[in-house]
Scaffold this active site. Structure first.
Site, short mmCIF file in Angstrom:
data_model
loop_
_atom_site.label_atom_id
_atom_site.label_comp_id
_atom_site.label_asym_id
_atom_site.label_seq_id
_atom_site.Cartn_x
_atom_site.Cartn_y
_atom_site.Cartn_z
N SER A 581 0.85 -1.19 0.00
CA SER A 581 0.00 0.00 0.00
C SER A 581 0.89 1.25 0.00
O SER A 581 1.67 1.44 -0.92
CB SER A 581 -0.97 -0.03 1.18
OG SER A 581 -2.04 0.84 0.97
N ASP A 667 -9.63 -3.59 -5.96
CA ASP A 667 -9.14 -2.73 -4.87
C ASP A 667 -9.67 -1.30 -5.07
O ASP A 667 -9.52 -0.72 -6.13
CB ASP A 667 -7.61 -2.72 -4.89
CG ASP A 667 -7.00 -2.12 -3.64
OD1 ASP A 667 -7.67 -1.32 -2.97
OD2 ASP A 667 -5.86 -2.47 -3.33
N HIS A 702 -8.55 -4.68 -1.48
CA HIS A 702 -7.28 -4.14 -1.00
C HIS A 702 -6.52 -5.16 -0.14
O HIS A 702 -5.30 -5.15 -0.08
CB HIS A 702 -7.55 -2.86 -0.20
CG HIS A 702 -6.32 -2.07 0.12
ND1 HIS A 702 -5.49 -1.53 -0.84
CD2 HIS A 702 -5.75 -1.73 1.31
CE1 HIS A 702 -4.48 -0.87 -0.26
NE2 HIS A 702 -4.62 -0.99 1.03
#
Length: 738
Positions: A581, A667, A702
């Site tokens: 991320s 995501d 995600h």
């Protein structure tokens, strides 16, 4: 790259990578034009884009095919160490004990409950019932079986559950695509029937009003920002649901919870730099939402209304004149005055060495979460005398390890105990109940309720965790957690892996990980770099790694790598890097800054095209990022600074190491298009021969795929890629599953 097949560093023939066509798109800001050849990949409805992504997966599978036996071995090690038929420690809410079970061969948890007893002995009444894995107990009810709910669905995730005070109604929110938009349903637990009330497209978090007549939930706007809290009156059309509060500032995030004593709905509105709390009283039918402290004061705070000796008070955890935050007590009437005229009583004073993370109350005690010497800790004190000279000294449960994490895992207002979660790098997660201090028991009492079992002959004494420090170019000392198998010698021959995150004041706290053992058992020295931008050393540690100091995050990571290379533990040519991320942005940045220092880089759901994303306020969550990175739309300096480190825009002609970008099609936080573009540009520019691959989960969000076995396989893929690149594929003598 040409379309002929290539060879990797071992001489193995690999097919040519997919080449996306170039369609130049111009982006002009502050007089500077950037030509983006791959922006067309953003159109996820395009069959051509989907075909390209499948081609990327096929290429990745071909390149990494020889890692399959290693992936399978690591997967079996994770599986073999995990007690698959297990359960959580029951927690009490009102008249019931709630817990979840997992069963061997099943992907998802089963949520259950059993009736609680009230004998008058409070500690006994708050002692969880003995529940055995795989064995039902009399009166046990199944609230939700995730395996049944997930049947025939590509994805399954629960985004919130709630039960009415009387225990009759159960609300649960389910996501079947991975895009974090949930469908809410309500079950009557007396009959097992679902109510006709179904609410679509809600966000995380649901709660019933204390009388059970209303259900509160959150809704996101078009950019995926939670902006409305709504109330649904059971039995009425969803279209008539009232908006309790709507937040129109695109840079502010909205959430809610019930106060500890359930007298208020507490609305939290904020960004990383300031916030606002609004309260709604449940016992006043005509009550309106009131503001505790206006956001215009630019204070970052949380507020908890409660009764102290029968008087209304508000507990404030805030940074007013206190960068590391402190805890104060305020009168609701006093809060109506201008801030300069308000006087608050100090409960926990400010310290340059201690970060106050949050505070809450039970009927008898104050609970404070702090961070000291990088470690998260819990302190409690009686409410009696709070904010006066008679206030008592805090009591802190004592643990015997140097590097650990202890956090509040739940507390109930009337309970004589608080639930604590405890873990360290080599101590599997433990659940304790801490009996709150009394006159008879001034130190309280720690009661171990469970230590998560680890199978396969696991022995924590086979491993070593050390605290070391790297030194940055500006003299700043960067804490490192260095993990290794005890048999590794300091002879500069082992392989190493550096992991980092360094954003949003998120701390990479000590925690046990079964999957990580598979790398340690293969001789990899695992370093967690607690770099600036995180929260490990207080608020300034975060402030020194955001906006116009963001590059400290990247250089700290490289300095941590240099420490490892010179430590004597590893061969400097056998170091890999891992991050996800915002930590994926970190991976992209260090790949550009110091590609020669890494044998491989794995970037999970990587935020590698941040400037394009943040320049478009219509993209998911973009406006919320301005507090972290700066606003490049309005600020030329922020634009120029981001432009100077954005991974996608700074790919250069240099020999890049092996790189894997791991992402998910659905995501909503970091769109798949970012790694898709980045990988193309890396292949265009690299002067080396190492493969650059993208692995895309076509059904995940995600967090990747949803089932636990699928998640284990994803982790095994990442670790096998790293171990293979480092030549660390064989288990150390005596290591591995027993």
């Amino acid at each position: 790259m040409t379309s002929t097949s290539l060879q990797d560093s071992t001489g193995t023939a690999i097919p040519a990578p997919p080449v996306a066509k170039k369609i130049p798109t111009e982006r002009t800001h502050h007089g500077e034009t950037f030509v983006d050849n791959y922006e067309w990949l953003r159109d996820k409805e395009s069959p051509e884009v989907v075909e390209h992504l499948w081609a990327e997966n096929a290429y990745q599978e071909a390149v990494t095919a020889r890692q399959e036996p290693l992936r399978e071995a690591i997967f079996q090690e994770i599986k073999g160490r995990t007690q698959e038929t297990d359960l959580s420690v029951p927690h009490r809410k009102d008249g019931w004990w709630y817990f979840s079970r997992s069963a061997e061969g099943k992907e998802y948890g089963i949520h259950c409950r059993v009736k609680a007893q009230d004998t008058g002995d409070k500690v006994a009444d708050w002692t969880p019932p003995a529940v055995e894995a795989g064995v039902g107990i009399p009166g046990e009810e199944i609230l939700l079986d995730g395996n049944v709910e997930a049947e025939g669905k590509p994805f399954f995730s629960v985004g919130g559950t709630a039960v009415t005070v009387d225990g009759n109604l159960y609300a649960y929110a389910v996501d079947n695509s991975g895009d974090e938009r949930f469908t809410l349903r309500i079950k009557d637990l007396r009959t097992g029937e679902l109510l006709p009330d179904v609410i679509e497209n809600i966000f995380y978090g649901v709660a019933f009003s204390p009388d059970g007549s209303r259900l509160f939930y959150t809704v996101v706007d078009e950019s995926w920002r939670p902006y409305q809290v709504k109330a649904h009156v059971l039995g009425t059309p969803v279209a008539e649901d009232a908006v309790v509060y709507q937040e129109d500032d695109p840079a502010m995030w909205l959430g809610f919870e019930l106060s500890a004593d359930r007298r208020y709905l507490v609305l939290g509105i904020g960004c990383s730099e300031y916030s606002e709390t609004r309260l709604l009283r449940f016992d006043e039918p005509t009550a309106t939402v009131s503001i505790v402290i206006s956001r215009d004061e630019r204070i970052l705070y949380e507020a908890e209304p409660f009764l102290l000796d029968g008087e209304e008070k508000v507990l404030l955890t805030h940074n007013r004149g206190a960068i590391n935050s402190m805890v104060s007590l305020a009168d609701p009437a006093g809060l109506r005055k201008p801030l300069a005229e308000q006087t608050w009583q100090t409960v926990v004073e400010h310290s340059g060495d201690v970060r106050v993370n949050g505070a809450g109350v039970t009927a008898t005690h104050l609970i404070v979460s702090i961070r000291k010497d990088t470690i998260e800790r819990v302190q409690v004190m009686e409410l009696a005398g709070l904010g006066t000279p008679a206030q008592q000294e805090p009591v802190e449960p004592a643990f015997d390890e140097e590097l650990y994490t202890a956090g509040v895992g739940g507390s109930d207002y009337e309970a004589p105990v608080i639930r604590l979660g405890y873990t360290s790098y080599f101590t599997p997660s433990r659940i304790y109940d801490f009996v709150l201090p009394t006159v008879e028991r001034p130190a309280g009492e720690l009661l171990l309720r469970k230590e998560s079992p680890v199978l396969g002959g696991y022995d924590g004494s086979d491993y070593v965790a050390m605290r070391e420090w790297a030194t940055a170019a500006d003299g700043t000392r960067i804490p490192l957690s260095v993990l290794r198998h005890k048999s590794i010698k300091q002879d500069s021959t082992a392989a190493g892996l550096v992991y980092g995150y360094g954003s949003y004041e998120m701390s990479m706290d000590p925690g046990f990980g079964i999957a990580r053992l598979s790398l340690l058992d293969r001789g990899v020295v695992f370093v967690i770099a607690h770099i600036r931008g995180g929260g490990e050393l207080g608020r300034h540690w975060y402030e020194d790694g955001k906006k116009l100091t963001k590059k400290n995050t990247f250089t700290d990571f490289v300095d941590a790598t240099d420490w490892l290379a010179g430590s004597g533990w590893v061969d400097p040519s056998r170091i890999a890097a891992l991050g996800g991320s915002a930590g994926g942005l970190l991976m992209g940045a260090v790949a550009n800054m110091a590609p020669e220092k890494y044998a491989a880089i794995v970037a999970q759901v990587p935020f590698v095209d941040p400037l394009t994303s943040i320049l478009d306020p219509d993209l998911p969550l973009s406006a919320l990022e301005w507090e972290e990175w700066g606003n490049p739309i309005t600020d030329p300096q922020a634009y120029a600074y981001m432009k100077s480190y954005s991974p996608y825009e700074n790919v250069r002609e240099v020999a890049y190491p092996k790189i894997a970008a791991v992402t998910s099609f659905n995501d909503t936080r970091v769109l798949y298009v970012e790694p898709a573009k980045w990988v193309q540009e890396l292949r265009n520019k690299t002067t080396g021969s190492e493969p650059i691959v993208m692995k895309i989960e076509m059904d995940g969000g995600h967090g990747g795929a949803s089932g636990r076995y699928v998640q284990w396989r994803e982790r095994a893929w990442d670790y096998a890629f790293i171990a293979d690149a480092l030549g660390a594929t064989e288990l150390l003598p005596g290591a591995g599953l027993k």
